[in-house]
Structure formats: structure tokens, C-alpha cells
Design an enzyme around this catalytic site. Structure first.
Site, PDB file in Angstrom:
ATOM      1  N   ASP D  76       0.823  -1.216   0.000  1.00  0.00           N
ATOM      2  CA  ASP D  76       0.000   0.000   0.000  1.00  0.00           C
ATOM      3  C   ASP D  76       0.856   1.265   0.000  1.00  0.00           C
ATOM      4  OD1 ASP D  76      -2.481  -1.236  -0.121  1.00  0.00           O
ATOM      5  OD2 ASP D  76      -2.642  -1.432   2.055  1.00  0.00           O
ATOM      6  N   GLY D  77       2.019   1.200   0.650  1.00  0.00           N
ATOM      7  CA  GLY D  77       2.900   2.365   0.684  1.00  0.00           C
ATOM      8  C   GLY D  77       3.374   2.754  -0.707  1.00  0.00           C
ATOM      9  N   ARG D 161       3.689  18.022  25.004  1.00  0.00           N
ATOM     10  CA  ARG D 161       2.855  16.852  25.105  1.00  0.00           C
ATOM     11  C   ARG D 161       1.573  16.984  24.304  1.00  0.00           C
ATOM     12  NH1 ARG D 161       2.789  13.223  30.413  1.00  0.00           N
ATOM     13  NH2 ARG D 161       1.511  11.553  29.588  1.00  0.00           N
ATOM     14  N   ARG D 178      -7.430  20.483  21.758  1.00  0.00           N
ATOM     15  CA  ARG D 178      -6.197  20.217  22.508  1.00  0.00           C
ATOM     16  C   ARG D 178      -5.991  18.714  22.474  1.00  0.00           C
ATOM     17  NH1 ARG D 178      -9.264  23.830  25.249  1.00  0.00           N
ATOM     18  NH2 ARG D 178      -8.469  25.941  24.901  1.00  0.00           N
ATOM     19  N   ALA D 192      -6.860   3.363   7.152  1.00  0.00           N
ATOM     20  CA  ALA D 192      -5.431   3.363   7.488  1.00  0.00           C
ATOM     21  C   ALA D 192      -5.251   3.963   8.892  1.00  0.00           C
ATOM     22  CB  ALA D 192      -4.663   4.149   6.426  1.00  0.00           C
ATOM     23  N   ALA D 194      -6.271   6.609  10.399  1.00  0.00           N
ATOM     24  CA  ALA D 194      -7.466   7.148  11.053  1.00  0.00           C
ATOM     25  C   ALA D 194      -8.245   6.063  11.787  1.00  0.00           C
ATOM     26  CB  ALA D 194      -8.373   7.838  10.024  1.00  0.00           C
TER      27      ALA D 194
END
Lengths: 295, 295, 295, 295
Positions: D76-77, D161, D178, D192, D194
């Protein structure tokens, strides 16, 4: 885990509910055990399903008193049922699975006799699992009480799309939940229904109870793990009635105002595992986790 | 929770890192404490930020040895830092919040003096919180070690979209995780970063550690709570380097092959809470849970 | 969104089901509308609840044919009901909320008359929302049919802890779901029940349908959004019966073997929004999202 | 899906980046294609890795102009990379997988030649997939621009962070996030990265874009699907810098104040699928969904 090497003189056999197809396995087990000098009792409901002939029949109560071990042939559901019935006795349970391995039935059918040989040889390990004690209070009076090894679930009844539950822990107010319901699960139950409701997996030796909302209206009502020395009270806020399920096997129809009180039972059960058993390996298998690095 | 009524003769003051704006609060506290016969020490970094004049300055080590209580004026981040620095001493911590209440700073700025009066009156309660001890092993040698009150996070470094971690619990293989990273959190940390990664809330008295994958590739890699007597080993599988974060404050750049070993520290810290403090009330406030039935 | 400036000559009033307390609002509305030369019809069920005197009463069918707009005074539930009843007519809906604003009722009670003034002035905007058309097939025959603006939910019935559903999209097999049930939701419904089951929020102008499992046994059975031109078939696998809910208002008891077929209806409804309405602002308010940067 | 039966006279071959081990497959393909009268071009980077001898070499630009199809041998890459490079040309892509099937590479290595035979026979189907066009604006000026087939990810940079992002859709304020970051994904990318961040699966023909927060601090910041005609602006709120990743392949270091603007590209790509290809069957395979009822 602790080695389990008590001598086994009496073994109880329990088969899957109303399943004649465990007859062969139970007979093979029975023959094998007797050949090894073990007396065999068969649970009476099982006997009804598979045919009593040649078996010594006993009620759950009798075999609870007499047996050194209960060998359960079925699936996780059969284990749940047997555990609840035998909780007040001190009989350890061994699970033989008919199909693919379960969360609690860790001997495959084809390894049954060699597994039991290892049990007789004192090569199993013992693991304690807590049970929940649940009661329903109506106007301050107890109207129902039972045990659960996996979970107690309060959910909406026949009517309506949600229930409203006042949730208290050790008498302290937590929140009012508007949801499809609430699951209160032991570590054992944390990999059952609670997991599908986004509950946390609790390793069995964590002394915790998972409190897992079912489809909560407020997105911040996330699962909480509380100490297993805590008591949870779930009170049905009017006008909502609800249903209470215990291990998915027993059920109670609760009314608005009823309080379902749940805490750790004074009883616990002992699961016996064959040599090589690993809780994590079992999870890996059941949840399809990777077995090893790709490299 | 247990009443805390030890006499307080020496109080240490710790302010938010590099924040001159806590000067007023610290001076007011100092005056108040001295009026009540309490000796006051101020942490040296704090003194640098707010001006030393009129204060007796001490290093974390000195005040760790001398103080009966440390009053921390800042937010949860300041508490985290102070807790890690004071863990090896037996100094209980009290948190005063500058803004809205925090998870650990439960005295509002405007209630500061009346709160401290109640502390001196012996009306606070004490609560133990565990810390994590984390070390990084490289070729079997320890190359880094520190403590964490909230969490240890191993995540992907500069390069690449994921890391691969071999996860072991008490030396037993759990799985290989392909993910953005892994959070290992205490009950205290379970309401911090781990919560935003779908981790379970752990009531502080649950003796557990939450192991929470960050965006795992496998959807079945769900959070697990293990016993806080267990040790977790996270080994970076080649070719992935990673970063290790401790309470989001300290950081270590780890290489492929490094093992991050995490367990409960032999140290713990004591939080002191004012009368009326409730963990659940705090969660309700912070997570915007309903306060009461609608009816 | 499109300006809505059609002349309004006939307005229908619909009140919350069996709620006498909307009487005052409806009378005030009625007086106001007549003063502005608008004929007013009141829905007959509403008239029964609030008292008919002085109102011209009409069935849903009559007002569907006659009205230029339907003003609904109640909450989201009342809007859902009205939408389903009026779907086949081309009457746009305006929602006045009795309590705090709803997802679809975006005029506050106290702004009612000024809002309606703006409506008459042609300052509202119009937004189309799709409806689902759902039918239950038994042995190939349709045994039930209705519309839904929010969602169609198939879940377990009286007995048992789960159901098994064969899921097909446009006749193509997707999977067999073992779960508490399945929600099929429109964008409008994506912020209702589906959201509490971890479904995705769909902006109303996305031409999609959310297919959201309820507590699936397989952790990989994640919500899917399909095209709103697709048809979903949910077939109850024996031995499980199930229940089908439409907007949480209508219900059908389905049997093993029944197929619930769901697709976009040929009807849609039109919501009218006051000036300044914003879908995102509404979400922000309802989901307690941050209003602005801290700085 | 639409039959794809255009005559193929020139085929481009693209191999996995820097992977000499695709050499054999590419040579076999090349021989096969020439035997069938098809001219073969090999992408220049690929040629470098596998050895140029006997191949006609072309840049992405040249083969974009000349080829009737691009056959991509990798995973897929490799498909992602090729898609981005060829987006502005109208060359359809076919994916041959070296290992197990991918989300986009649906011809197994062992079926390669028979698959390509079917392609030449006009038996493939064509499917359009949208691309995202992303640009970074600094002080109103574009400082970076690229395309993405899967996703654009803005996340925290070296320090800190979390990041704070002002999110706007079509110029309308959505919220301030945030979080660790934000993923903006096409339907192709919805399965993928998400997906591991709890994003919704979008069937490729849904005209939507998934906006998925990464570990949001606010538990109510749930994924949203917006219309693919909408534009998302993500502005880094000071003091946070961030990193922007495009398909996990290109990267841009963004500063506080930068705005990442994302919308559907005017380009799209065409995937060609072999006979029998099914998106749902592929998902079922990749996500380990049940294949059929147990009964």
C-alpha cells in the site's frame, strides 16, 4: 499461580446444558477416572440429558459436598453456570471445551484424557476468581439475590429507549447515568460482555471491579475500575423500569426505585489450569493478537 | 481515607515553575504559617522565580528531610514535579490551585488560608498514591532511571509513523504492539493522558497499572489493567527507535533494542485532602458528569 | 444554506405529545400569526391535549396539504414525530424548544415570537435532511414499512443476550454481526443514539448513512459510513428474534429469518433555521466543545 | 463499478522503493506484456533498484504522459507514493502485492500474470478515489503544498505533550482542539491511520472527509465526517509548533500561527480492480470479520 496437588478421590462431571452430544466425552472421562481409582459423580441435569446408565447421579449440592474437583465439559457458559451453583462449596473447576478454547475452558476436547492424567498427577495450577454478590432492594427490603462470576447488567426493560440510574460507590454519589444500561464486571467478566462495551480488560489478579456504561448519553461517562472491596448501588430513577441480568443466565425485572446492590461475594471459585496454561496466551488466541515480532 | 493529624512544625512551599505570579500567594502563606508557629522553607527554584527576600531557602533534598508537609502552589504539573522530587522522603503534599481545580490540587486559591488552617487543625485526610519506577536497559545495562506519578509513555521518535514494541508482563510475553506508542499509567495517571487514549479510569485505591496502547494498528489491542505488583517490559523492536516520557516532564531517547522496564516504585507519595474532599466529586467536576437526577 | 423566503399564508402548529403545558405557547403563536395575516391550523392530537377552543383543527394529512410551514413546539422527539408524519408532504418544519435547545429545535421559547417574525420576513434558511425508508420482509413479503429521520435500530428481543445479523449492502455480503444490535442512522441521527454507540458524526450535507454495531462481539466490527444511495439488508439469523425501532418511536417485533431493508426514502424533509443558525455552533453547545482558544 | 476496457498499449512498471527483490516480478511482467504487444516503461527510481538492463526507463512525468496503465508492484505504501506522483496525469493504477493483500493492492503475486491477462482482456473495473490537496499558509502566504491519497496529519512536534489547533470548516469555527494532533482522511485513508485513532470507515463512494482527533483532551471531541466539498483549516495556536505528515511519506515542520488548509484535490486517481474484487470482501479479510453465519 499455585501448584494444585491435592489428591483427587471423587470427581464430579458436569455437561453442557441439555446437550446429549457430550455423552461420549463424559463416558470416556468416567471410564478413565475409574480406571485411575477416582469415584465419579454426575450432575443430575447432565444425567438427564446424556442418559444416566452406569453413572452415580448427584445434585449440585451433593457433589458440592463430596467432590474434590468438578470437570465441566462444555463452553464458557457451562462454566459460568457451574461456578455459580458450586460457589458456596470449595470445589475447584476444570473446563473441557467442546469447540475452540474458551476464556475459561482451557482443555481441548482432544487433549481431555491426557489433561486429566496431568490433573491426577498433581501438575495443574490453581487460580482464585472472585464472584459478585448482587441483591435487589425494594423499599429497603431484599427482593432478589444471586451470584455472578462474570457480570451483573442492569439495562432498559421492555419500554423506552434508555434508563436513568443513580450510581453510588460505598454510599458515595458517583453520577446519574442516562444510558442503555450499566455492566458491573469481575476481572473474569472483563473479557466477556464488558469488553464489547468498551470496558477495560482486568488481569484476574487485579482486585478490581469494572463499572462500564452501555451507550451512555454523556460521552464522558467512561468505564471506571473500582476496588473489589467497594460496593456499587445502582438505583433505577423513575419512571424507568429495568432488567437485571446475572452472567446472562438469571434475570430479574426491576422497577423504578429498586436498588441493585453489587459487591464482591464472600465466596470465590478456584479454576484449575493445565501445565503450560497462560492467561496472556489465552487472550492472545481469543483476541487475535500478534504472536511475535515480524522479524 | 485516613485522618491526618500529625503536628506540623515545618512547612515547605513550592511554587509553579518559573512563575513570578505565585509570589503573592506564597508570601501570604508564609506570613500565615509563621503566625501559627510553623517554620517555613521555600524551595530554591521557587525562590529564584518569586524573590528570596525574607524566605529561608532549601533544596528539594533539604526540605524533603526537614518538612512535615509540602504545600504546592500551582497546577497538576507542579504537583507531578514535586511528587517525583520528594518521593524518596516521606513528606505529604497539599495542592493549592491557581486556576480551576485540578485532579490533584484540590484547594482553590481563594480558600487557601482557611484550608491551611484546617490542615493545622488536623482536619485533613491522607491518601497514598503509588509511583512507577522506570528504567531503560541497553544490552542488559541500566542507562536511565526515574520515577513517575502519572505515567511512562514510550512513543515513536523523530522518524517513522509507528513503533513496534515487544510487551512482556512479569517476563511473560503479551504481544507485539504496532502503534504510535504505549502508555503505562498509575491510577493517578489514569485520568490524565491515558484517558484521552481510551484508557480505563482506575480509582486510586485499585492496586493496578493501566497499559494503554496509543493508536494500535490491531483494533483488538485494547487497554489492560495489570496488578501493580507486576512488571512491564517494553522492548523496542528494530529498526524503530523511540522516545520515553515520564509524567510528560522528563524524556529519554531510546534506541531499537532498548527495554523500558516499569513497575511500582518502593516509594509512594501521600496526598493530603481538605475536609469534604471526594475523589468522585472531583471526577464529576472535571469530566462534567451529571450532578443529580433531573427529577 | 439556502434563503427561505416563500410567502407564508397558512401555518400549522404542532405541540409536544400529550403536553398541556405547551398551550400557552401555542395560543401566543396563534394570536401572533393571525395578527400578521397568517391562517393557523392546529394538529388534532395537539388540540386534544391543549384544548381546541378558538383553533381550527386539522389532521396531519390535512395540514400537510394546506400548510406553508409547520411550527413544532416541543423537543427533538416532537420534531422526529412530526417529520415522519409530514414527510410525504412538502411542508418545511420550524422547531421551538421548550427547554434547552435541541439538535433540531433551534428557537428558544423566549425568542419564539421574534423568531417567527423573522420567518415571516423571509430571513430563515432552508436545509434538506434525508429520511430512511425501512421495511421488514418475511418470506419475501413486506410485513411492515415506515420512515425514520434519525435511525432504524435492530436489537435483541426479550430473550437472549445477543442477536446475529447477516449484513448486506446493495446485495453484497458485508459480515455476520454478533452483537446487541445494529443502528442504521442518517446524518441527522448520527448525533443521537448512534453517537452513544461510538458512531461517527456526519455533517448533514454528507450523503451518507452510518451503520453502527451495538456492543459487537468482534472488536473489529467498527462503524461504517456507506453512501446514502446504498441499501442495507439486516437479516436475523436463527434462532434469534429481534426488535426493530424507528426513531425510538415506532417498533416492530421481528422473527428469525426476517430481513430489515433500509435505504434513503424518496421523501426528505426541510428544516428552517433562524438567522445566525450554525450546525457547528449547535454541536459545540450540545457536546460542550471549547468555544475559543485559551489565549 | 465501471468496466474498464480501454486498450492498453503502454504499461508503466513501478516497484517498491529501493527494493531489489521486486526485480524478478518486474522482469516477468515485462516479458509477459511485450509478448502481448504492450510497450513497457519502467520508473527510473525502480530501475535504479532492480537494474535497468533491457528496460525502457522513464520519469514519473514521462510515464504519466505516455502510459495507459501503471502496474505497481509493492504494498500500500508504494501505491500511495505512485498515486501522489501520478495524480495530475490520468493514468489508472493496478496494485500487485508482494506479501499478503493490501487495502489497495489487490492482486496477489502468484496471480500476477493471470491478473494482467484479465486486465488486457478488458475485464477489470475502474474506481475513482479522491485525493486531498493540502497547503500550509504562513502569514497568508503558501509555504508548502502537496497531495495526499490517505491523510494529512498535524501532530505535536519535538517539544511538548500536546498541540492546540483552531479548527474551521469552510471558514466557520468548529472548535479548538487540545490533543496529540488531528487526522484529516479520505475514504481511502479511513481504513489506514485514522482507523487506529477510532475514526469511522468511509466506503470509497461516500463523498466525505473524516476529521479525526488524536487523543483529544476533551472526551467529547469525536470524529466528524464532513462533505468532501468542504475545506478544513487547522491553525496552530501559539505557543505550539507542529508537524504535518502527508500519507506518512512527506513531512513539513509547521510553526505556531501556521494554517494547514485541506480540501479535495481537483485531481483524483483511478484504481483498477480484477474481476471478483469486492471492497467489503477486502475489509472482511483485512479486519478479520466473520465470513458467514455459524449455521
Amino acid at each position: 499461580m499455585i501448584k494444585y496437588d491435592k489428591e483427587i478421590r471423587v470427581a464430579a462431571l458436569i455437561g453442557k446444558y441439555r446437550s446429549p452430544d457430550v455423552a461420549g466425552s463424559l463416558r470416556a472421562l468416567s471410564v478413565f477416572l475409574r480406571e485411575h481409582g477416582v469415584n465419579v459423580l454426575i450432575e443430575e441435569g447432565t444425567a438427564e440429558a446424556v442418559g444416566a446408565e452406569g453413572f452415580e447421579i448427584a445434585s449440585y449440592e451433593s457433589l458440592g459436598l463430596a467432590a474434590d474437583v468438578a470437570i465441566v465439559v462444555g463452553g464458557d457458559g457451562t462454566m459460568l453456570h457451574s461456578a455459580r451453583r458450586l460457589a458456596e462449596f470449595d470445589v475447584p473447576l476444570v473446563g473441557v471445551n467442546l469447540g475452540r478454547l474458551g476464556f475459561m475452558t482451557d482443555i481441548a476436547r482432544e487433549d481431555m484424557l491426557s489433561g486429566i492424567q496431568q490433573l491426577l498427577d498433581g501438575r495443574f495450577t490453581a487460580e482464585r476468581r472472585i464472584l459478585l454478590d448482587a441483591e435487589v432492594l425494594r423499599g429497603g427490603q431484599r427482593v432478589f439475590q444471586t451470584l455472578a462470576l462474570n457480570d451483573v447488567v442492569v439495562n432498559k426493560g421492555e419500554i423506552g429507549r434508555m434508563i436513568e440510574l443513580k450510581v453510588e460507590v460505598d454510599g458515595e454519589f458517583l453520577y446519574v447515568l442516562r444510558a442503555d444500561g450499566m455492566i458491573v464486571a469481575t476481572p473474569t467478566g472483563s473479557t466477556a460482555y464488558a469488553l464489547s462495551a468498551n470496558g477495560p480488560i482486568l488481569q484476574p489478579l487485579v482486585a478490581g471491579i469494572a463499572v462500564v456504561p452501555l451507550c451512555p448519553h454523556a460521552l464522558t461517562n467512561r468505564p471506571i475500575t473500582i476496588s473489589d472491596e467497594s460496593r456499587v448501588d445502582l438505583t433505577l430513577v423513575a419512571p424507568h423500569d429495568g432488567r437485571v441480568h446475572f452472567d446472562g443466565q438469571a434475570r430479574f425485572d426491576a422497577r423504578a426505585g429498586d436498588c441493585v446492590r453489587i459487591g464482591r461475594s464472600s465466596h470465590s471459585i478456584t479454576l484449575l489450569h493445565p501445565p503450560g496454561y497462560s492467561y496472556f496466551a489465552m487472550l492472545r488466541e481469543k483476541l487475535h493478537w500478534s504472536a511475535a515480532p515480524k522479524h
